[in-house]
Design a protein around this motif. Structure first.
Motif, PDB file in Angstrom:
ATOM      1  N   LEU A   1      25.119 -22.322 -32.954  1.00  0.00           N
ATOM      2  CA  LEU A   1      25.084 -20.930 -33.942  1.00  0.00           C
ATOM      3  C   LEU A   1      23.982 -19.994 -33.501  1.00  0.00           C
ATOM      4  N   ALA A   2      24.248 -18.810 -33.229  1.00  0.00           N
ATOM      5  CA  ALA A   2      23.395 -17.747 -32.881  1.00  0.00           C
ATOM      6  C   ALA A   2      23.350 -16.729 -34.084  1.00  0.00           C
ATOM      7  N   LEU A   3      22.080 -16.263 -34.698  1.00  0.00           N
ATOM      8  CA  LEU A   3      21.894 -15.569 -35.428  1.00  0.00           C
ATOM      9  C   LEU A   3      21.215 -14.259 -34.722  1.00  0.00           C
ATOM     10  N   VAL A   4      21.857 -13.204 -34.846  1.00  0.00           N
ATOM     11  CA  VAL A   4      21.501 -11.954 -34.067  1.00  0.00           C
ATOM     12  C   VAL A   4      21.019 -10.817 -34.787  1.00  0.00           C
ATOM     13  N   GLU A   5      19.753 -10.524 -34.681  1.00  0.00           N
ATOM     14  CA  GLU A   5      19.071  -9.355 -35.570  1.00  0.00           C
ATOM     15  C   GLU A   5      19.112  -8.261 -34.520  1.00  0.00           C
ATOM     16  N   GLY A   6      19.289  -7.003 -35.063  1.00  0.00           N
ATOM     17  CA  GLY A   6      19.183  -5.677 -34.087  1.00  0.00           C
ATOM     18  C   GLY A   6      20.390  -5.088 -33.599  1.00  0.00           C
ATOM     19  N   SER A   7      20.197  -3.796 -33.259  1.00  0.00           N
ATOM     20  CA  SER A   7      21.245  -3.111 -32.809  1.00  0.00           C
ATOM     21  C   SER A   7      21.283  -3.084 -31.193  1.00  0.00           C
ATOM     22  N   VAL A   8      22.329  -2.619 -30.636  1.00  0.00           N
ATOM     23  CA  VAL A   8      22.519  -2.431 -29.341  1.00  0.00           C
ATOM     24  C   VAL A   8      22.220  -1.169 -28.859  1.00  0.00           C
ATOM     25  N   SER A   9      21.211  -0.873 -28.235  1.00  0.00           N
ATOM     26  CA  SER A   9      20.378   0.658 -28.191  1.00  0.00           C
ATOM     27  C   SER A   9      19.861   0.777 -26.648  1.00  0.00           C
ATOM     28  N   THR A  10      20.087  -0.028 -25.618  1.00  0.00           N
ATOM     29  CA  THR A  10      19.773  -0.044 -24.313  1.00  0.00           C
ATOM     30  C   THR A  10      20.828  -0.464 -23.547  1.00  0.00           C
ATOM     31  N   GLU A  11      20.895  -0.106 -22.244  1.00  0.00           N
ATOM     32  CA  GLU A  11      21.944  -0.517 -21.212  1.00  0.00           C
ATOM     33  C   GLU A  11      21.565  -2.305 -21.067  1.00  0.00           C
ATOM     34  N   ARG A  12      20.539  -2.513 -20.981  1.00  0.00           N
ATOM     35  CA  ARG A  12      20.224  -3.976 -20.889  1.00  0.00           C
ATOM     36  C   ARG A  12      20.716  -4.783 -21.795  1.00  0.00           C
ATOM     37  N   GLN A  13      20.494  -4.254 -23.223  1.00  0.00           N
ATOM     38  CA  GLN A  13      21.075  -4.841 -24.343  1.00  0.00           C
ATOM     39  C   GLN A  13      22.330  -5.212 -24.352  1.00  0.00           C
ATOM     40  N   LYS A  14      23.466  -4.251 -23.736  1.00  0.00           N
ATOM     41  CA  LYS A  14      24.775  -4.164 -23.715  1.00  0.00           C
ATOM     42  C   LYS A  14      25.088  -5.565 -22.983  1.00  0.00           C
ATOM     43  N   GLU A  15      24.298  -5.637 -21.778  1.00  0.00           N
ATOM     44  CA  GLU A  15      24.594  -7.122 -20.908  1.00  0.00           C
ATOM     45  C   GLU A  15      23.966  -8.220 -21.818  1.00  0.00           C
ATOM     46  N   GLU A  16      22.925  -8.103 -22.434  1.00  0.00           N
ATOM     47  CA  GLU A  16      22.363  -9.261 -23.226  1.00  0.00           C
ATOM     48  C   GLU A  16      23.387  -9.979 -24.268  1.00  0.00           C
ATOM     49  N   ILE A  17      23.861  -8.844 -24.974  1.00  0.00           N
ATOM     50  CA  ILE A  17      24.734  -9.304 -26.012  1.00  0.00           C
ATOM     51  C   ILE A  17      25.834 -10.270 -25.439  1.00  0.00           C
ATOM     52  N   LEU A  18      26.448  -9.664 -24.120  1.00  0.00           N
ATOM     53  CA  LEU A  18      27.634 -10.266 -23.684  1.00  0.00           C
ATOM     54  C   LEU A  18      27.302 -11.654 -23.412  1.00  0.00           C
ATOM     55  N   ASP A  19      25.992 -11.787 -23.036  1.00  0.00           N
ATOM     56  CA  ASP A  19      25.502 -13.299 -22.480  1.00  0.00           C
ATOM     57  C   ASP A  19      25.294 -14.086 -23.480  1.00  0.00           C
ATOM     58  N   ILE A  20      24.723 -13.500 -24.872  1.00  0.00           N
ATOM     59  CA  ILE A  20      24.727 -14.451 -26.063  1.00  0.00           C
ATOM     60  C   ILE A  20      26.044 -14.949 -26.501  1.00  0.00           C
ATOM     61  N   ARG A  21      27.029 -13.935 -26.360  1.00  0.00           N
ATOM     62  CA  ARG A  21      28.489 -14.172 -26.980  1.00  0.00           C
ATOM     63  C   ARG A  21      28.740 -15.427 -26.066  1.00  0.00           C
ATOM     64  N   ASP A  22      28.607 -15.355 -24.912  1.00  0.00           N
ATOM     65  CA  ASP A  22      28.997 -16.436 -23.818  1.00  0.00           C
ATOM     66  C   ASP A  22      28.686 -17.613 -24.290  1.00  0.00           C
ATOM     67  N   ARG A  23      27.216 -17.732 -24.584  1.00  0.00           N
ATOM     68  CA  ARG A  23      26.570 -19.097 -24.875  1.00  0.00           C
ATOM     69  C   ARG A  23      26.698 -19.395 -26.324  1.00  0.00           C
ATOM     70  N   ALA A  24      27.286 -18.734 -27.043  1.00  0.00           N
ATOM     71  CA  ALA A  24      27.138 -19.229 -28.576  1.00  0.00           C
ATOM     72  C   ALA A  24      28.559 -19.599 -29.055  1.00  0.00           C
ATOM     73  N   ARG A  25      28.653 -20.882 -29.705  1.00  0.00           N
ATOM     74  CA  ARG A  25      29.997 -20.956 -30.263  1.00  0.00           C
ATOM     75  C   ARG A  25      30.390 -19.983 -31.254  1.00  0.00           C
ATOM     76  N   SER A  26      29.408 -19.844 -32.139  1.00  0.00           N
ATOM     77  CA  SER A  26      29.543 -19.103 -33.353  1.00  0.00           C
ATOM     78  C   SER A  26      28.185 -18.129 -33.557  1.00  0.00           C
ATOM     79  N   LEU A  27      28.559 -16.711 -33.669  1.00  0.00           N
ATOM     80  CA  LEU A  27      27.785 -15.910 -33.487  1.00  0.00           C
ATOM     81  C   LEU A  27      27.623 -15.041 -34.699  1.00  0.00           C
ATOM     82  N   ILE A  28      26.686 -14.876 -35.472  1.00  0.00           N
ATOM     83  CA  ILE A  28      26.339 -14.053 -36.889  1.00  0.00           C
ATOM     84  C   ILE A  28      25.517 -12.851 -36.687  1.00  0.00           C
TER      85      ILE A  28
END
Ligand code: SF4
Ligand code: SF4
Length: 269
Positions: free
Chosen positions: A69-96
């Motif tokens: 389970l991944a709980l994610v706070e915050g918006s996507v506001s930078t280029e790096r965050q665009k990549e990071e959220i894809l990485d977290i999605r790959d790692r997490a079975r459930s993302l909230i």
């Protein structure tokens, strides 16, 4: 409806593995992570029932492996965050997504309707050092999210419900109705009807137990628009109170600006 938790079958003679929990932060003020820490007693139970594998606000464990389970706070506001959220999605079975920043882009999404460079020039002494996207967007614009917990900040009760639901492998019972229902349940006099105050409660999802109306104040929309919010009808009511377009817009342009503006367009089509 299918649950989010999945199964953690216990093999004979073996201890059940605790689900790995990750708590992540993007562009935000940390307030929603603090809501989790503020659970206090319940948070101690969380620590007991989950393997808190990543939570920079509370531990210094490095980012490693996958998460149940991944709980994610915050918006996507930078280029790096665009990549990071894809990485977290790959790692997490459930993302909230937790909180208005993650579900609607947050207050920082005000720049979606303005010039980023003029904001940077007014706020920062060295605007050239700020490398941000021209928009601030919700997580759901970038990855599939399994659920969204709205609110600025999220309510501790809703966070507890999400964690318990995950452990029990069921959908969390989140309120889909409007703040008006909470007013009625608490027998709070309506500030829109009795005082002619512009209240966003009729189009706002419940979750705060009608906190502002119970203090004789109109709802400011911290929990964002409910599904099928009839924005156009409420704004028509506000215009009858003598409010102009700018005043109406200012009411909507807060921490859920992105979502309210979108809901307004949808209510007109
Ligand atoms: S939703 Fe509100 S409280 Fe939560 S991180 Fe964003 S600004 Fe802070
Ligand atoms: S005070 Fe606001 S939220 Fe409460 S019933 Fe009236 S319009 Fe609805």
């Amino acid at each position: 409806m299918e649950g989010m938790g999945g199964h953690f079958p216990m093999e004979r003679g073996k201890t059940m593995r605790k689900p790995r929990l990750g708590v992540f932060k993007f562009t935000s003020c940390d307030g929603c992570q603090l809501s989790l820490l503020n659970l206090e007693e319940e948070f101690l139970a969380v620590v007991d029932l989950f393997d808190v594998a990543y939570f920079r606000e509370a531990t210094d464990k490095p980012l490693r492996g996958t998460f149940d389970l991944a709980l994610v706070e915050g918006s996507v506001s930078t280029e790096r965050q665009k990549e990071e959220i894809l990485d977290i999605r790959d790692r997490a079975r459930s993302l909230i997504a937790i909180g208005a920043c993650a579900t609607a882009g947050g207050l920082q999404a005000l720049r979606n309707w303005a010039s980023l460079s003029s904001y940077k020039a007014r706020v920062y002494p060295s605007p050239q050092d700020i490398h941000a996207l021209s928009t601030s967007t919700p997580l759901s614009d970038h990855v599939h999210v399994d659920d969204e917990l709205w609110g600025c900040p999220v309510s501790s009760k809703a966070l507890t419900e999400v964690l318990v639901a995950f452990l029990l492998d069921r959908r969390p019972a989140l309120r889909g109705y409007s703040v008006c229902m909470e007013c009625k349940r608490r027998a709070v006099p309506c500030v829109l009807v009795s005082k002619g105050e512009p209240c966003l409660g009729p189009v706002t999802r419940a979750g705060c137990d009608a906190l502002c109306p119970s203090l004789d104040k109109p709802c400011y929309g911290c929990f964002g628009p409910k599904d099928d919010a009839n924005m156009e009808s409420l704004l028509h009511r506000f215009r009858l109170l003598g409010m102009g377009s700018e005043e109406c817009r200012a009411l909507l342009d807060k921490m859920n600006t992105h979502a309210y503006r979108k809901a307004h367009v949808e209510s007109r089509t």
